[in-house]
Write a protein that holds these residues in place. Structure first.
Motif, PDB file in Angstrom:
ATOM      1  N   ASP A 309       0.814  -1.219   0.000  1.00 16.97           N
ATOM      2  CA  ASP A 309       0.000   0.000   0.000  1.00 16.97           C
ATOM      3  C   ASP A 309       0.848   1.269   0.000  1.00 16.97           C
ATOM      4  O   ASP A 309       0.326   2.357  -0.217  1.00 16.97           O
ATOM      5  CB  ASP A 309      -0.930  -0.016   1.221  1.00 16.97           C
ATOM      6  CG  ASP A 309      -1.978   1.079   1.180  1.00 16.97           C
ATOM      7  OD1 ASP A 309      -2.486   1.358   0.073  1.00 16.97           O
ATOM      8  OD2 ASP A 309      -2.285   1.664   2.229  1.00 16.97           O
ATOM      9  N   HIS A 327       1.492  -3.600  -4.884  1.00 14.05           N
ATOM     10  CA  HIS A 327       0.067  -3.256  -4.833  1.00 14.05           C
ATOM     11  C   HIS A 327      -0.638  -4.258  -3.921  1.00 14.05           C
ATOM     12  O   HIS A 327      -0.236  -5.437  -3.854  1.00 14.05           O
ATOM     13  CB  HIS A 327      -0.534  -3.304  -6.245  1.00 14.05           C
ATOM     14  CG  HIS A 327      -1.911  -2.727  -6.329  1.00 14.05           C
ATOM     15  ND1 HIS A 327      -3.040  -3.473  -6.068  1.00 14.05           N
ATOM     16  CD2 HIS A 327      -2.341  -1.475  -6.638  1.00 14.05           C
ATOM     17  CE1 HIS A 327      -4.120  -2.717  -6.214  1.00 14.05           C
ATOM     18  NE2 HIS A 327      -3.717  -1.493  -6.559  1.00 14.05           N
ATOM     19  N   PRO A 328      -1.689  -3.848  -3.188  1.00 15.36           N
ATOM     20  CA  PRO A 328      -2.410  -4.789  -2.312  1.00 15.36           C
ATOM     21  C   PRO A 328      -2.907  -6.043  -3.027  1.00 15.36           C
ATOM     22  O   PRO A 328      -2.950  -7.112  -2.429  1.00 15.36           O
ATOM     23  CB  PRO A 328      -3.573  -3.941  -1.783  1.00 15.36           C
ATOM     24  CG  PRO A 328      -3.039  -2.550  -1.763  1.00 15.36           C
ATOM     25  CD  PRO A 328      -2.165  -2.459  -2.985  1.00 15.36           C
ATOM     26  N   SER A 329      -3.285  -5.924  -4.306  1.00 16.90           N
ATOM     27  CA  SER A 329      -3.762  -7.104  -5.035  1.00 16.90           C
ATOM     28  C   SER A 329      -2.657  -8.145  -5.163  1.00 16.90           C
ATOM     29  O   SER A 329      -2.917  -9.356  -5.116  1.00 16.90           O
ATOM     30  CB  SER A 329      -4.275  -6.699  -6.425  1.00 16.90           C
ATOM     31  OG  SER A 329      -3.245  -6.111  -7.199  1.00 16.90           O
ATOM     32  N   GLN A 330      -1.405  -7.678  -5.316  1.00 13.23           N
ATOM     33  CA  GLN A 330      -0.271  -8.603  -5.383  1.00 13.23           C
ATOM     34  C   GLN A 330      -0.054  -9.280  -4.035  1.00 13.23           C
ATOM     35  O   GLN A 330       0.239 -10.483  -3.965  1.00 13.23           O
ATOM     36  CB  GLN A 330       0.992  -7.855  -5.801  1.00 13.23           C
ATOM     37  CG  GLN A 330       0.972  -7.353  -7.238  1.00 13.23           C
ATOM     38  CD  GLN A 330       2.205  -6.519  -7.575  1.00 13.23           C
ATOM     39  OE1 GLN A 330       2.600  -5.654  -6.794  1.00 13.23           O
ATOM     40  NE2 GLN A 330       2.816  -6.784  -8.715  1.00 13.23           N
ATOM     41  N   LYS A 332      -2.332  -9.884  -1.763  1.00 16.80           N
ATOM     42  CA  LYS A 332      -3.410 -10.866  -1.587  1.00 16.80           C
ATOM     43  C   LYS A 332      -3.108 -12.152  -2.344  1.00 16.80           C
ATOM     44  O   LYS A 332      -3.288 -13.257  -1.821  1.00 16.80           O
ATOM     45  CB  LYS A 332      -4.739 -10.264  -2.044  1.00 16.80           C
ATOM     46  CG  LYS A 332      -5.928 -11.224  -1.941  1.00 16.80           C
ATOM     47  CD  LYS A 332      -7.199 -10.561  -2.385  1.00 16.80           C
ATOM     48  CE  LYS A 332      -8.348 -11.548  -2.448  1.00 16.80           C
ATOM     49  NZ  LYS A 332      -8.208 -12.517  -3.547  1.00 16.80           N
ATOM     50  N   LYS A 333      -2.629 -12.032  -3.587  1.00 13.78           N
ATOM     51  CA  LYS A 333      -2.288 -13.214  -4.381  1.00 13.78           C
ATOM     52  C   LYS A 333      -1.148 -14.004  -3.747  1.00 13.78           C
ATOM     53  O   LYS A 333      -1.065 -15.220  -3.909  1.00 13.78           O
ATOM     54  CB  LYS A 333      -1.893 -12.797  -5.796  1.00 13.78           C
ATOM     55  CG  LYS A 333      -3.070 -12.359  -6.664  1.00 13.78           C
ATOM     56  CD  LYS A 333      -2.601 -11.898  -8.037  1.00 13.78           C
ATOM     57  CE  LYS A 333      -3.774 -11.393  -8.875  1.00 13.78           C
ATOM     58  NZ  LYS A 333      -3.315 -10.857 -10.192  1.00 13.78           N
ATOM     59  N   THR A 361     -13.272 -10.504  -0.706  1.00 13.36           N
ATOM     60  CA  THR A 361     -11.927 -11.036  -0.985  1.00 13.36           C
ATOM     61  C   THR A 361     -11.953 -12.414  -1.640  1.00 13.36           C
ATOM     62  O   THR A 361     -10.912 -12.911  -2.070  1.00 13.36           O
ATOM     63  CB  THR A 361     -11.099 -11.137   0.312  1.00 13.36           C
ATOM     64  OG1 THR A 361     -11.796 -11.987   1.229  1.00 13.36           O
ATOM     65  CG2 THR A 361     -10.867  -9.765   0.930  1.00 13.36           C
ATOM     66  N   GLU A 364     -14.194 -15.121  -6.259  1.00  8.23           N
ATOM     67  CA  GLU A 364     -13.921 -16.201  -7.220  1.00  8.23           C
ATOM     68  C   GLU A 364     -14.390 -17.555  -6.696  1.00  8.23           C
ATOM     69  O   GLU A 364     -14.720 -18.459  -7.472  1.00  8.23           O
ATOM     70  CB  GLU A 364     -12.419 -16.257  -7.552  1.00  8.23           C
ATOM     71  CG  GLU A 364     -11.491 -16.619  -6.410  1.00  8.23           C
ATOM     72  CD  GLU A 364     -11.094 -15.436  -5.545  1.00  8.23           C
ATOM     73  OE1 GLU A 364     -10.233 -15.607  -4.664  1.00  8.23           O
ATOM     74  OE2 GLU A 364     -11.653 -14.338  -5.751  1.00  8.23           O
ATOM     75  N   TRP A 415     -11.070 -11.346   5.882  1.00  2.96           N
ATOM     76  CA  TRP A 415      -9.740 -11.904   5.697  1.00  2.96           C
ATOM     77  C   TRP A 415      -9.631 -13.345   6.199  1.00  2.96           C
ATOM     78  O   TRP A 415      -8.886 -14.151   5.639  1.00  2.96           O
ATOM     79  CB  TRP A 415      -8.695 -11.011   6.353  1.00  2.96           C
ATOM     80  CG  TRP A 415      -8.468  -9.783   5.521  1.00  2.96           C
ATOM     81  CD1 TRP A 415      -8.835  -8.507   5.804  1.00  2.96           C
ATOM     82  CD2 TRP A 415      -7.863  -9.747   4.229  1.00  2.96           C
ATOM     83  NE1 TRP A 415      -8.498  -7.667   4.772  1.00  2.96           N
ATOM     84  CE2 TRP A 415      -7.894  -8.399   3.790  1.00  2.96           C
ATOM     85  CE3 TRP A 415      -7.293 -10.705   3.390  1.00  2.96           C
ATOM     86  CZ2 TRP A 415      -7.382  -7.991   2.564  1.00  2.96           C
ATOM     87  CZ3 TRP A 415      -6.778 -10.303   2.170  1.00  2.96           C
ATOM     88  CH2 TRP A 415      -6.826  -8.970   1.758  1.00  2.96           C
TER      89      TRP A 415
END
Length: 503
Positions: A309, A327-330, A332-333, A361, A364, A415
């Motif tokens: 972040d 990035h936060p999406s990275q 999370k992955k 979150t 999918e 989370w």
């Protein structure tokens, strides 16, 4: 006989068919600091929202300063001398500090032009009275959360209010700032006859500053009285907690022995602007690692950088492999979760339902083909509502319909639902009552037993001591020291967080 500033009698309020206030009454004497206590969802904030004109009551009476009062809007409430400092910050981030202070009550020159100079001067006077240093022309978004909270309190002082409602006003403040605010509050009540209603889950603060209390449980009155007992002693925090929850909660054991495995995360020379300076540490499987220090010492920036972040330099290694987290999406992955400290600004999505916030979150996993399966979404959200005892009449209600503490549990559910390998939690029990705190602590211990590496940042020494296996203490952006569990005391934490060294 002492005058009564406020009398609320037989107040009833329902939401979506669920009665949240069941004939509640509240009597507050003039010039006192009155604590309004209860678990999350007990009805405290709803009762004060009625007094503040935010929502109407279904029935009941309100008398202010001896006269019947009809309050249909926040403007009505303010006109009657009531100022409401909400639990969730009510600031406009795109405006300057002085513009927030005078929002809706702007000062004008004779020519009809806004008198910015005079508004800045008046704002500066209030800050001087509070012993804080904030530039009235600074943009709100550039202030730390604690200073935004101080602006909210200053706004109430600027209004020259007769009755101030403070809903969790010290959540984001340092001890020095809290002491300043308490000094101001005591001066207002003692010297000017201002009345304060103080809502807080920090029972130590309640006993320290308040004169009397009222306890709500499940929307009903259960107790009221004086903080100072007939023998001159003050009421015990344990007794207040027992009234709130209906059982003993403060003395419950939180920490449980658990297995700690191999290193799962290694951070080398992490630097974040001028806020974090070359910090290095490791985190092991199943370990609860605390990071603490005084407000502004870099702990929040450190974990935000780990979550992608904030831009940073340094090396992050997870399970032996270098990570590039921009990035936060990275993050999370890569199996990293993050519970941020500011729920309203960074955690909840206000326009979405409780269900959607919990599932955001893991959408999918809720798919059936190319479309979302509402049945799966409902089942997952319901599971976590039951697991963390989130009080809601309907999971399709907006997240903002929940109390602050239940919102916090919903964010944690989001989370837990994602099942990360590493979980970062900043102030995990902020704005949460004593009973719900233990529920969240139990979930954290459960995660540790599942061999998830956990980082907890908190400014509350007792929280760190209750939870953590090991603690890093920061000072001015640098790592000042490390404490093993057997070294965890408030004294040791304070020595390191103020720049000292342990012999």
């Amino acid at each position: 006989m002492e005058k009564c500033s406020l009398q609320m009698k037989d107040i009833v309020k329902s939401y979506s068919g669920v009665t949240v206030l069941k004939g509640v009454s509240l009597n507050v004497r003039q010039g006192e600091i009155h604590a309004l206590l209860g678990e999350n969802g007990a009805g405290k904030t709803t009762l004060m929202n009625i007094l503040g004109g935010v929502v109407p009551s279904d029935s009941g009476e309100i008398h202010l300063f001896g006269k019947p009062a009809k309050i249909n809007s926040p403007a009505d409430s303010q006109a009657l001398g009531i100022a409401f400092i909400h639990q969730e910050l009510n600031v406009v981030n795109d405006l300057k500090v002085y513009e927030n202070m005078f929002l809706g009550r702007e000062l004008y020159k004779k020519s009809g032009i806004l008198d910015a100079k005079r508004m800045c001067e008046e704002t500066a006077k209030v800050f001087k009275k509070m012993n804080v240093s904030i530039d009235p022309r600074e943009v709100m978004r550039d202030l730390q959360t604690s200073y935004k909270q101080i602006v909210e309190i200053a706004k109430a002082l600027l209004m020259d209010a007769k009755l101030i409602i403070m809903d969790e006003p010290t959540t984001s403040l340092t001890q020095k700032e809290i002491d300043n605010v308490f000094s101001i509050i005591r001066g207002l009540t003692k010297d000017h006859g201002v009345t304060v209603i103080f809502i807080s889950h920090k029972l130590g603060e309640v006993v320290d500053i308040c004169d009397s209390y009222t306890v709500l449980r499940n929307g009903e009155n259960v107790a009221s009285g004086s903080i100072t007992q007939p023998d001159g002693s003050k009421i015990k925090q344990d007794d207040l907690a027992r009234m709130m929850v209906g059982k003993d909660v403060l003395n419950q054991q939180v920490y449980e022995d658990h297995e700690i495995g191999e290193v799962v995360l290694e951070v080398k020379d992490m630097t974040v602007g001028d806020r974090v300076k070359g910090v290095s540490f490791t985190l092991r499987e199943g370990e609860i690692l605390g990071i603490t220090g005084l407000l502004g010492d870099g702990k929040d920036e450190l974990v935000r950088a780990l979550f992608g972040d904030l831009p940073h330099t340094g090396t992050i290694i997870k399970n032996g492999k270098p990570l590039c987290v921009g990035h936060p999406s990275q993050a999370k992955k890569c199996g990293i979760g993050y519970l941020p400290p500011n729920r309203k600004e960074n955690a909840i999505i206000k326009d979405l339902s409780v269900q959607d916030n919990i599932n955001i979150t893991v959408l999918e996993k809720c798919r059936c083909g190319i479309a979302l399966s509402r049945k799966r979404e409902r089942a997952v959200a319901q599971e976590y509502c039951e697991k963390l005892r989130i009080k809601t009449s309907n999971i399709m209600n907006k997240i903002t319909s929940l109390s602050g503490g239940n919102q916090q549990k919903a964010v944690l559910s989001k989370w837990l639902n994602a099942k990360p390998d590493i979980m970062i939690m900043s102030n995990p029990t902020q704005g949460v009552d004593v009973g719900a705190k233990n529920e969240i602590y139990a979930e954290i211990m459960k995660l540790a037993r599942q061999k998830i590496g956990i980082i907890v940042t908190s400014g509350e020494a007792q929280e760190i001591i209750k939870l953590c296996d090991r603690v890093l203490v920061m000072y001015h952006g640098e790592l000042r020291g490390e404490l093993r569990r057997d070294q965890l005391t408030e004294e040791n934490i304070m020595i390191l967080s103020t720049g000292g060294s342990l012999n």
